[in-house]
Design an enzyme around this catalytic site. Structure first.
Site, PDB file in Angstrom:
ATOM      1  CG  PHE A  73      44.991 -37.307 -39.051  1.00 41.38           C
ATOM      2  CD1 PHE A  73      44.803 -36.553 -40.193  1.00 41.38           C
ATOM      3  CD2 PHE A  73      45.168 -38.676 -39.195  1.00 41.38           C
ATOM      4  CE1 PHE A  73      44.784 -37.140 -41.459  1.00 41.38           C
ATOM      5  CE2 PHE A  73      45.149 -39.284 -40.457  1.00 41.38           C
ATOM      6  CZ  PHE A  73      44.950 -38.508 -41.595  1.00 41.38           C
ATOM      7  CB  SER A  74      43.696 -33.616 -34.164  1.00 39.18           C
ATOM      8  OG  SER A  74      43.058 -32.930 -35.218  1.00 39.18           O
ATOM      9  CG  MET A  75      46.551 -37.571 -30.838  1.00 39.26           C
ATOM     10  SD  MET A  75      46.557 -39.398 -30.761  1.00 39.26           S
ATOM     11  CE  MET A  75      48.201 -39.753 -30.168  1.00 39.26           C
TER      12      MET A  75
END
Length: 368
Positions: free
Chosen positions: A41-43
């Site tokens: 996801f946001s990584m």
């Protein structure tokens, strides 16, 4: 709380802990392997931010460029100046730097960001592509009709900024984002299991969350990593998968100020610049994600206080996490990298804080 986990800790560039625990699958039938693949996801955002700064170093992009130089579809944008008021003209253009530090005024629906009328419009037009496989051009057309949540450069507001950045990178290079990121970042670092979808030959290594997790169905349905995205916009904000060891390579490159195993992606000063506070004097903060004591640089949360935080660390340490449960931390002062990979959206904050406590408890040698 989650089926299994892979954890990795390194100090001075040497892995001192690398372990797989529990199960790979939701039914607990397969042991978790160290090379398990996770939805990060946001990584994804730090990886895209590094690719963008590589283009900045090459003179193909500038942080103070108005984004409409590359995405003229967004010229009609207006912004809310106060809740309940009609949107007004932008006080200044949205810049590339605004996208990288989340001060553009773009938001998101999933985490209930405000103002409500903007978040509701995001859902109605499906600009985050939760339901439809929209291409980048169509996403821009729909975004242009929705006012910004705030005037550019006034407020940190987490959201779709990195998605717009990804579209800009595609237009500058005339390459699809997944191809560009592989050429610039993944291949040079040897991140062979990282990308925007799981190859069929690797599908048996894809980790899962429990079906009982109340956030799983929506999130897994959003990123849709099981197949090539095709014409759908590559989710520069959330669409990648990776392994603990792959992401360690990326994080160690950041700790090394732009270099890994003789391969340099960024200059040391560029990395220092990215890990500086870029939201000084602005409203908002990344505390809801990174915890208290952190501000935001270019793609990374950066610790600015020795105290305030709810976990140990150092002034200048950097981190980010994924809503699916993954997280990483880089501590230049102590020369530590930590990566945790789990699939537990509902319990993600517990997982990342527990792991960070364990990183600092065990990175300095054995106990009696």
């Amino acid at each position: 709380m989650w089926p299994g986990a892979v954890t990795l800790i390194a100090r001075d560039g040497k892995i001192i802990h690398f372990s797989a625990q529990g199960s790979l699958d939701k039914d607990s039938t397969r042991p978790m392997p160290k090379d398990a693949i996770f939805r990060i996801f946001s990584m994804t955002k730090p990886i895209i931010s590094v690719a963008a700064m590589m283009l900045v170093e090459r003179g193909q992009l500038r942080l103070d460029d108005p984004i409409t130089d590359y995405v003229p579809e967004l010229k009609p944008l207006k912004a809310f100046s106060a809740p309940g008021q009609e949107p007004v003209a932008l006080a200044r253009p949205v810049t590339v730097q605004d996208l990288m530090r989340h001060t553009s005024g773009f938001t998101q629906k999933f985490l209930g960001m405000r103002p409500k009328e903007v978040a509701d419009a995001y859902a109605e037009k499906d600009v985050e592509t939760f339901k439809q496989d929209l291409g980048p051009d169509e996403v821009l057309t729909r975004l242009a009709a929705i006012p910004l949540a705030f005037q550019p450069g006034t407020t940190f507001e987490y959201g779709m900024s990195t998605d717009v950045l990804g579209i800009i990178l595609e237009r500058i290079t005339n390459k699809r984002l997944d191809v560009l990121v592989r050429e610039l970042v993944l291949s040079p670092l040897g991140m062979a299991d990282t990308g925007f979808n799981v190859e069929p030959s690797k599908a048996n290594r894809l980790a899962d969350a429990f079906d009982s997790d109340p956030l799983k169905a929506a999130l897994w349905g959003w990123v849709r990593v099981d197949a090539d995205p095709g014409a759908r916009m590559r989710l520069a904000s959330a669409g990648m998968v990776s392994t603990a060891e792959d992401y360690f390579k990326f994080a160690q490159m950041i700790l090394n100020r732009g270099e890994l195993n003789g391969v340099r992606l960024l200059s040391p000063k560029t990395v220092d610049f990215m890990l500086s506070d870029h939201i000084v004097g602005m409203a908002g903060s990344p505390a809801a994600i990174a915890g208290p004591g952190y501000r935001f640089g270019l793609g990374f949360a950066v610790r600015t206080q020795p105290g305030m935080a709810v976990t140990p660390g150092s002034v200048g340490d950097a981190n980010w996490s994924g809503v699916g449960g993954t997280a990483f931390t880089v501590d230049p002062q102590e020369r530590i990298v930590g990566v945790i990979m789990v699939q537990a959206p509902f319990n993600r904050i517990h997982a990342r804080n527990l792991f960070k406590n364990l990183v600092y408890a065990n990175a300095f040698g054995p106990r009696p």
